[in-house]
Design a protein around this motif. Structure first.
Motif, PDB file in Angstrom:
ATOM      1  N   TYR A 121      22.747 -30.956 -11.347  1.00  0.00           N
ATOM      2  CA  TYR A 121      23.176 -31.235 -12.708  1.00  0.00           C
ATOM      3  C   TYR A 121      23.461 -29.935 -13.441  1.00  0.00           C
ATOM      4  N   THR A 122      24.242 -30.065 -14.498  1.00  0.00           N
ATOM      5  CA  THR A 122      24.522 -28.945 -15.389  1.00  0.00           C
ATOM      6  C   THR A 122      24.358 -29.432 -16.822  1.00  0.00           C
ATOM      7  N   GLU A 123      23.583 -28.718 -17.599  1.00  0.00           N
ATOM      8  CA  GLU A 123      23.423 -29.059 -19.003  1.00  0.00           C
ATOM      9  C   GLU A 123      23.415 -27.787 -19.840  1.00  0.00           C
ATOM     10  N   GLU A 124      23.786 -27.947 -21.105  1.00  0.00           N
ATOM     11  CA  GLU A 124      23.873 -26.798 -21.995  1.00  0.00           C
ATOM     12  C   GLU A 124      22.679 -26.785 -22.931  1.00  0.00           C
ATOM     13  N   VAL A 125      21.927 -25.708 -22.914  1.00  0.00           N
ATOM     14  CA  VAL A 125      20.771 -25.541 -23.775  1.00  0.00           C
ATOM     15  C   VAL A 125      20.905 -24.215 -24.515  1.00  0.00           C
ATOM     16  N   THR A 168      22.575 -36.142 -13.928  1.00  0.00           N
ATOM     17  CA  THR A 168      21.445 -36.784 -13.246  1.00  0.00           C
ATOM     18  C   THR A 168      21.435 -38.284 -13.523  1.00  0.00           C
ATOM     19  N   ALA A 169      21.655 -38.650 -14.783  1.00  0.00           N
ATOM     20  CA  ALA A 169      21.648 -40.071 -15.150  1.00  0.00           C
ATOM     21  C   ALA A 169      22.744 -40.837 -14.417  1.00  0.00           C
ATOM     22  N   ALA A 170      23.952 -40.275 -14.375  1.00  0.00           N
ATOM     23  CA  ALA A 170      25.068 -40.945 -13.698  1.00  0.00           C
ATOM     24  C   ALA A 170      24.818 -41.046 -12.201  1.00  0.00           C
ATOM     25  N   ALA A 171      24.290 -39.981 -11.604  1.00  0.00           N
ATOM     26  CA  ALA A 171      24.019 -40.002 -10.161  1.00  0.00           C
ATOM     27  C   ALA A 171      22.948 -41.039  -9.827  1.00  0.00           C
ATOM     28  N   LEU A 172      21.941 -41.155 -10.684  1.00  0.00           N
ATOM     29  CA  LEU A 172      20.878 -42.135 -10.445  1.00  0.00           C
ATOM     30  C   LEU A 172      21.422 -43.552 -10.551  1.00  0.00           C
ATOM     31  N   HIS A 219      21.704 -24.961 -14.561  1.00  0.00           N
ATOM     32  CA  HIS A 219      21.959 -25.764 -13.363  1.00  0.00           C
ATOM     33  C   HIS A 219      20.618 -26.097 -12.708  1.00  0.00           C
ATOM     34  N   GLY A 220      20.558 -27.263 -12.094  1.00  0.00           N
ATOM     35  CA  GLY A 220      19.326 -27.642 -11.430  1.00  0.00           C
ATOM     36  C   GLY A 220      19.540 -28.782 -10.461  1.00  0.00           C
ATOM     37  N   ASP A 221      18.502 -29.093  -9.728  1.00  0.00           N
ATOM     38  CA  ASP A 221      18.533 -30.177  -8.748  1.00  0.00           C
ATOM     39  C   ASP A 221      18.007 -31.458  -9.397  1.00  0.00           C
ATOM     40  N   SER A 222      18.771 -32.534  -9.306  1.00  0.00           N
ATOM     41  CA  SER A 222      18.399 -33.789  -9.969  1.00  0.00           C
ATOM     42  C   SER A 222      17.111 -34.372  -9.400  1.00  0.00           C
TER      43      SER A 222
END
Length: 242
Positions: A190-194, A79-83, A200-203
């Motif tokens: 986006y994809t993040e590991e928790v 998300t950060a990179a896309a923004l 997965h989610g929408d930015s």
């Protein structure tokens, strides 16, 4: 008698003759005794060149715009990179290096106790350094009223500067959803590991609950390229009710 005896005893002993070293042997001998001095000098020189380059910005990609993200949890890397890339498409090359670069500075200031509190303290410290250096012009906030009450750094939406005692914080920020240009940014997923699980989610959905604001300046000191930043602010807030 003793001296005669010694002469006789050491009659076959001859003094050592000076050995003439070749140029290569002389260089090897000098290096053997001086190599640590040379290596230390080279190390100090390299450190000086590196620090000088950092100060002057040589060899670095310098941002044209900087955005401070302040919240209780970091944004996913995707998300950060896309923004950053999407905002760069709306901006201009302020420093003339042939590219438009937006840097998102993430300051995670929320946290409870233990390790989270340590990270929160570190985030707050870095945020203060950002504010003091006038690095970030744009702000992406989770709780804009608490931020403005704590730092009193945001400008009103009409461009004016609020009084220090003013409590009308709502006049200093817009919600992400109010900004048509921001809602239209193609940010993807986006994809993040928790907890060892990939999420997965929408930015756009991740950013929808945030608020945008810009820096105000009460002295002659401003952010780099403040005029260009003003122009980009106009672009991203166009069509919103201010």
């Amino acid at each position: 008698m003793a001296s005669e005896y010694l002469k006789w005893k050491y009659r076959d002993v001859h003094p050592e003759q000076t050995v003439e070293l070749t140029p290569r042997q002389r260089r090897a001998n000098w290096w053997y005794y001086h190599k640590w001095h040379v290596l230390l000098g080279v190390g100090l020189l390299a450190l000086g060149v590196y620090l000088g380059a950092r100060v002057l910005g040589i060899g670095q990609v310098l941002p044209d715009y900087q955005v401070a993200y302040v919240a209780s949890a970091a944004l996913p890397e995707d998300t950060a990179a896309a923004l950053e890339n999407a905002l760069a498409e709306l901006g201009t090359d302020c420093n003339g290096d042939g590219q438009v670069v937006v840097r998102l500075n993430q300051y995670v200031t929320g946290g409870g106790s233990g390790e989270e509190a340590v990270y929160a303290y570190a985030g707050s410290t870095k945020l203060m350094a950002d504010l003091n250096a006038c690095d970030s012009y744009f702000f992406l906030l989770e709780d804009p009223e608490a931020f403005q009450e704590a730092y009193h750094i945001l400008r009103r939406l009409d461009g004016s500067l609020p009084e220090e005692t003013e409590q009308d914080y709502e006049s200093c920020y817009l919600s992400w959803s109010e900004c048509q240009a921001l809602r239209a940014l193609p940010l993807g997923e986006y994809t993040e590991e928790v907890l060892n699980q990939k999420i997965h989610g929408d930015s756009q959905e991740r950013l929808a609950s945030l608020f945008v604001a810009r820096r105000g300046f009460w002295t002659e000191r401003t952010c780099s390229y403040s005029e260009e930043c003003d122009a980009l602010w106009t672009v991203i807030t166009e069509g919103s009710e201010q």
